[in-house]
Write an enzyme that holds these catalytic residues in place. Structure first.
Site, PDB file in Angstrom:
ATOM      1  N   GLN A 133      -9.881 -17.140  26.212  1.00 31.43           N
ATOM      2  CA  GLN A 133      -8.597 -16.868  26.883  1.00 31.43           C
ATOM      3  C   GLN A 133      -7.514 -17.205  26.432  1.00 31.43           C
ATOM      4  O   GLN A 133      -7.194 -18.492  26.012  1.00 31.43           O
ATOM      5  CB  GLN A 133      -8.579 -17.380  28.487  1.00 31.43           C
ATOM      6  N   PRO A 258      -8.170 -28.017  25.686  1.00 34.52           N
ATOM      7  CA  PRO A 258      -6.611 -27.648  26.043  1.00 34.52           C
ATOM      8  C   PRO A 258      -6.476 -27.317  27.556  1.00 34.52           C
ATOM      9  O   PRO A 258      -5.291 -27.137  27.688  1.00 34.52           O
ATOM     10  CB  PRO A 258      -6.122 -26.631  25.268  1.00 34.52           C
ATOM     11  N   GLU A 263     -13.358 -20.986  33.126  1.00 36.17           N
ATOM     12  CA  GLU A 263     -14.253 -20.448  33.932  1.00 36.17           C
ATOM     13  C   GLU A 263     -15.344 -19.528  33.264  1.00 36.17           C
ATOM     14  O   GLU A 263     -15.753 -18.651  33.487  1.00 36.17           O
ATOM     15  CB  GLU A 263     -13.521 -19.504  34.807  1.00 36.17           C
ATOM     16  N   HIS A 287     -12.202 -24.516  41.704  1.00 36.91           N
ATOM     17  CA  HIS A 287     -11.173 -23.325  40.901  1.00 36.91           C
ATOM     18  C   HIS A 287     -12.018 -22.521  40.183  1.00 36.91           C
ATOM     19  O   HIS A 287     -12.118 -21.293  40.192  1.00 36.91           O
ATOM     20  CB  HIS A 287     -10.040 -24.236  40.549  1.00 36.91           C
ATOM     21  N   GLU A 288     -12.684 -23.348  39.342  1.00 37.11           N
ATOM     22  CA  GLU A 288     -13.377 -22.579  38.110  1.00 37.11           C
ATOM     23  C   GLU A 288     -14.585 -21.780  38.798  1.00 37.11           C
ATOM     24  O   GLU A 288     -14.910 -20.809  38.562  1.00 37.11           O
ATOM     25  CB  GLU A 288     -14.113 -23.494  36.983  1.00 37.11           C
ATOM     26  N   HIS A 291     -13.514 -18.614  40.070  1.00 39.09           N
ATOM     27  CA  HIS A 291     -13.197 -17.397  39.269  1.00 39.09           C
ATOM     28  C   HIS A 291     -14.595 -16.671  38.987  1.00 39.09           C
ATOM     29  O   HIS A 291     -14.772 -15.477  38.508  1.00 39.09           O
ATOM     30  CB  HIS A 291     -12.924 -18.024  38.018  1.00 39.09           C
ATOM     31  N   GLU A 310      -5.653 -15.504  38.666  1.00 36.61           N
ATOM     32  CA  GLU A 310      -5.448 -16.862  39.074  1.00 36.61           C
ATOM     33  C   GLU A 310      -4.734 -16.972  40.515  1.00 36.61           C
ATOM     34  O   GLU A 310      -5.283 -18.093  41.016  1.00 36.61           O
ATOM     35  CB  GLU A 310      -4.526 -17.462  38.180  1.00 36.61           C
ATOM     36  N   ASP A 367      -0.025 -15.481  26.571  1.00 36.02           N
ATOM     37  CA  ASP A 367       0.342 -17.017  27.013  1.00 36.02           C
ATOM     38  C   ASP A 367       1.514 -17.347  27.774  1.00 36.02           C
ATOM     39  O   ASP A 367       1.764 -18.303  28.625  1.00 36.02           O
ATOM     40  CB  ASP A 367       0.313 -17.912  25.667  1.00 36.02           C
ATOM     41  N   TYR A 375      -0.405 -18.452  39.733  1.00 33.94           N
ATOM     42  CA  TYR A 375      -1.235 -19.169  40.424  1.00 33.94           C
ATOM     43  C   TYR A 375      -0.654 -19.474  41.872  1.00 33.94           C
ATOM     44  O   TYR A 375      -1.200 -19.170  42.640  1.00 33.94           O
ATOM     45  CB  TYR A 375      -1.480 -20.560  39.795  1.00 33.94           C
TER      46      TYR A 375
HETATM   47  N1  BES Z   1      -8.553 -19.587  33.292  1.00 34.64           N
HETATM   48  C1  BES Z   1      -7.875 -20.743  33.393  1.00 34.64           C
HETATM   49  C2  BES Z   1      -7.435 -21.320  32.136  1.00 34.64           C
HETATM   50  C3  BES Z   1      -6.526 -20.656  31.189  1.00 34.64           C
HETATM   51  C4  BES Z   1      -5.435 -20.013  31.784  1.00 34.64           C
HETATM   52  C5  BES Z   1      -6.669 -20.452  29.890  1.00 34.64           C
HETATM   53  C6  BES Z   1      -4.863 -18.842  30.985  1.00 34.64           C
HETATM   54  C7  BES Z   1      -6.088 -19.640  29.061  1.00 34.64           C
HETATM   55  C8  BES Z   1      -5.101 -18.965  29.749  1.00 34.64           C
HETATM   56  C9  BES Z   1      -8.550 -21.815  34.470  1.00 34.64           C
HETATM   57  O1  BES Z   1      -9.108 -21.270  35.424  1.00 34.64           O
HETATM   58  C10 BES Z   1      -7.381 -22.532  34.901  1.00 34.64           C
HETATM   59  O2  BES Z   1      -6.612 -21.985  35.647  1.00 34.64           O
HETATM   60  N2  BES Z   1      -7.328 -23.867  34.765  1.00 34.64           N
HETATM   61  C11 BES Z   1      -6.251 -24.834  35.212  1.00 34.64           C
HETATM   62  C12 BES Z   1      -6.778 -25.855  36.113  1.00 34.64           C
HETATM   63  C13 BES Z   1      -6.744 -25.305  37.539  1.00 34.64           C
HETATM   64  C14 BES Z   1      -7.448 -26.171  38.654  1.00 34.64           C
HETATM   65  C15 BES Z   1      -5.588 -24.812  38.013  1.00 34.64           C
HETATM   66  C16 BES Z   1      -6.019 -25.871  34.182  1.00 34.64           C
HETATM   67  O3  BES Z   1      -6.449 -25.750  32.996  1.00 34.64           O
HETATM   68  O4  BES Z   1      -5.354 -26.743  34.419  1.00 34.64           O
HETATM   69 ZN    ZN Z   2      -8.063 -20.404  36.792  1.00 35.56          ZN
END
Ligand code: BES
Ligand code: ZN
Length: 595
Positions: A133, A258, A263, A287-288, A291, A310, A367, A375
């Protein structure tokens, strides 16, 4: 000629799925840890109208040969775009069925991170992880890399025999001695959810359908930390319907991963920074898991609709956490998000359109849209909606929404139409949906998020500032992690350095073992130009080992904001080789450096 479903326009992909689309992928690859590349073939089963070509996305890949129904054909690569990469066009005929591409990754392949043994927990073997992603899957597999192009996949992966491979698919539970692994993903998923991890991993079951993968030295801690996983899946199913992916496992990766979590279906990828020892950061798993419905079952059609992934997931995360640990706990989490949102809106004061839920990312890197607006404003929208229509109606609506649209993709417009018909009109409710989705900032009707436990923290801050509550007394408070986070984040800007020093001496925040506490404390240390208790060395060590983008970007941003960009650059130069490309790209931009 088959009738094709109609795909929305996705400006971040060269594929033309309305003309010719891949439905199934057979991936046959080998991982070469010496050369740090993947080589192999991607074979697709396709469907087409009367298109003359099928288009794939590629970025920094070496395309070797292409075949249509086993006959070699001449392919064409388009011009290179710094963000999107190159289109790969392969000539087909109306009855073409199988398209095969042999390829190699290169040292510019952004999705992959090859780690040396020193960067792992056990320090004995190398490790490989992928991050797809938003648009990085095209950097390790030539693919129609649009979230709308759902496909099933099978994979054969060859790795060194000391290592095990696992994917977002049906997985092995133990290492074999051949290094050959096969995978099957029977449900159609979006390309950004194809994922691979290779390392010396072991598995430990939590329940028949949940469990954890980690390196040996971590597995028991990880198993303890995530012991409530089965309960979370049950709570989620109670809310919005059956878990559609059979198995829910989590792999805890080395600290350079990173993200907090990703998810990937059947196999969430997670950072080791959530292994706190006291289960205090497990909302990440909720959270995951969430998803698995919002994102993986009903998927944003384009990255402009990212909030559908999100925002819904944060809402669902809070509901799962509430079901397991109560309303007060969920409200603390929601309050932290509410403060993040207020700050993000301030950051975007000269770019108000970036605070819309529906984005326009044409010509930009997707990005750029991946900040807390999707979120936390997404969450606030859904929570406000819930408080307006009532929880019962909201839940009936959401359950039906996931059920009706499972294994499909969703645009903002399609969702709004559905919302209007199935929730608002049906219940004769009026709601300012357009203000929320297409306008900047936070509408006036936003739900108020109140947490009694946070109010206690705020009172303590006032008394501490006044001098009627000592640092010693503060350190004795029976606060949970969220309350401590809230306290640290709200230390008054004007507080004296003396009080700041006394606080650290009493609470020992500079040596906190909880990564979240450490991160927010380090940010405040930078803000307050504080250098006691060896905090500078702790910050540097943190930035050298942890690659979680949210954490490290918060700290580099703090250096920059406080005129310490030289310190930031000095540390970054040393730390950058440890970071995955998505983290490095963000920090390169922030500090204005290029390598
Ligand atoms: N899907 C996202 C991670 C992501 C977002 C990867 C955009 C690439 C581009 C994942 O579900 C996420 O939101 N992770 C958060 C944690 C969450 C508890 C808010 C993170 O990585 O901090
Ligand atoms: Zn997420």
């Amino acid at each position: 000629m088959k009738k094709m479903s109609s795909y929305a326009n996705d400006t971040h992909s060269f594929a033309k799925p309305n003309e010719a689309v891949a439905k199934h992928l057979l991936l046959d690859i080998g991982v070469d840890f010496d050369k740090e590349i993947i080589t192999g073939t991607a074979t697709y089963t396709i469907e087409s109208t009367n298109a003359n070509n099928i288009f794939f996305d590629t970025k920094n890949l070496k395309i070797l040969q292409t075949f249509v129904d086993k006959k070699e054909v001449k392919f064409t690569l388009g011009a290179n775009d710094a963000v999107l990469g190159q289109s790969l066009s392969i000539p087909i005929e109306s009855d073409s069925k199988i398209v095969s591409i042999s390829y190699e990754t290169t040292d510019k392949t952004e999705a992959l991170q090859f780690l040396n043994p020193q960067q792992t927990a056990d320090k004995k073997h190398p490790f490989l992880l992928t991050q797809g992603q938003a648009i990085l899957t095209r950097t390790w597999i030539p693919i129609q890399d649009s979230p709308q192009v759902r496909l099933t996949y099978q994979a054969k992966v060859k790795v060194p025999k000391e290592l095990m491979a696992i994917m977002s698919a049906e997985n092995p539970k133990a290492k074999n001695d051949t290094g050959n692994y096969v995978f099957d993903m029977k449900q159609p998923i979006s390309p950004y959810l194809i994922a691979l991890a290779v390392g010396d991993l072991v598995y430990k079951e939590i329940s028949p359908r949940t469990g954890v993968y980690a390196e040996k030295s971590m597995i028991d801690k990880v198993h303890y930390e995530f012991a409530d996983m089965e309960k979370m899946v049950k709570a989620a199913e109670n809310l919005y319907g059956k878990y559609a992916w059979d198995q829910f496992d989590v792999v805890v990766l080395p600290p350079s991963f990173p993200f907090g979590g990703m998810e990937n279906p059947r196999l969430t990828f997670a950072t080791p920074t959530v292994i706190a020892g006291d289960r205090s950061l497990t909302s990440l798993i909720a959270h995951e898991l969430a998803h698995s419905w919002s994102g993986n079952l009903v998927t944003n059609a384009t990255w402009n609709d990212f909030w559908l992934n999100e925002g819904f997931t944060v809402y669902f995360e809070m509901r799962i956490m509430e079901a397991l640990y109560g309303k007060e706990y969920a409200n603390m989490l929601a309050s932290i998000g509410r403060q993040d949102l207020a700050e993000e809106i301030k950051n975007f004061h000269d770019q108000p359109e970036a605070t819309h839920l529906k984005l326009d990312l044409e010509g930009k890197n997707p990005d750029d849209g991946m900040n807390s607006i999707a979120y936390d404003k997404g969450y606030l929208f859904l929570r406000t909606l819930e408080e307006t229509v009532g929880r019962d109606k909201m839940d009936t609506f959401l359950k039906e929404y996931f059920n009706k649209h499972s294994f499909s993709t969703m645009t903002t417009e399609k969702f709004l139409k559905y919302l209007d018909k199935e929730l608002l009109a049906k219940n004769k409710v009026t709601f300012n949906v357009n203000d929320w989705v297409y306008k900047a900032g936070i509408p006036d009707n936003a739900a108020k998020i109140v947490s009694d436990k946070f109010q206690k923290v705020e009172e303590a801050i006032v008394n501490w500032e006044k001098g009627t509550l000592s640092e010693k007394e503060l350190s004795k408070k029976d606060w949970n992690i969220q309350q401590k986070i809230h306290f640290i984040r709200n230390i008054p800007t004007e507080i004296s350095l003396e009080k700041f020093i006394a606080l650290d001496n009493a609470c020992q925040f500079s040596t906190a073992t909880n990564s979240y506490i450490a991160m927010v404390w380090f940010e405040q240390a930078i803000n307050h130009d504080y250098h006691g208790n060896n905090v500078d060395a702790h910050i540097e060590n943190f930035l050298m080992t942890v690659g979680r983008r949210w954490y490290v970007s918060t700290l580099y941003k703090a250096f920059k904001r406080n005129n310490q960009v030289e310190t930031a650059k000095r540390i970054y130069e040393k730390a950058r080789p440890n970071y995955h490309s998505v983290t490095a790209n963000t920090i390169d931009d922030m500090l204005g450096v290029s390598y």
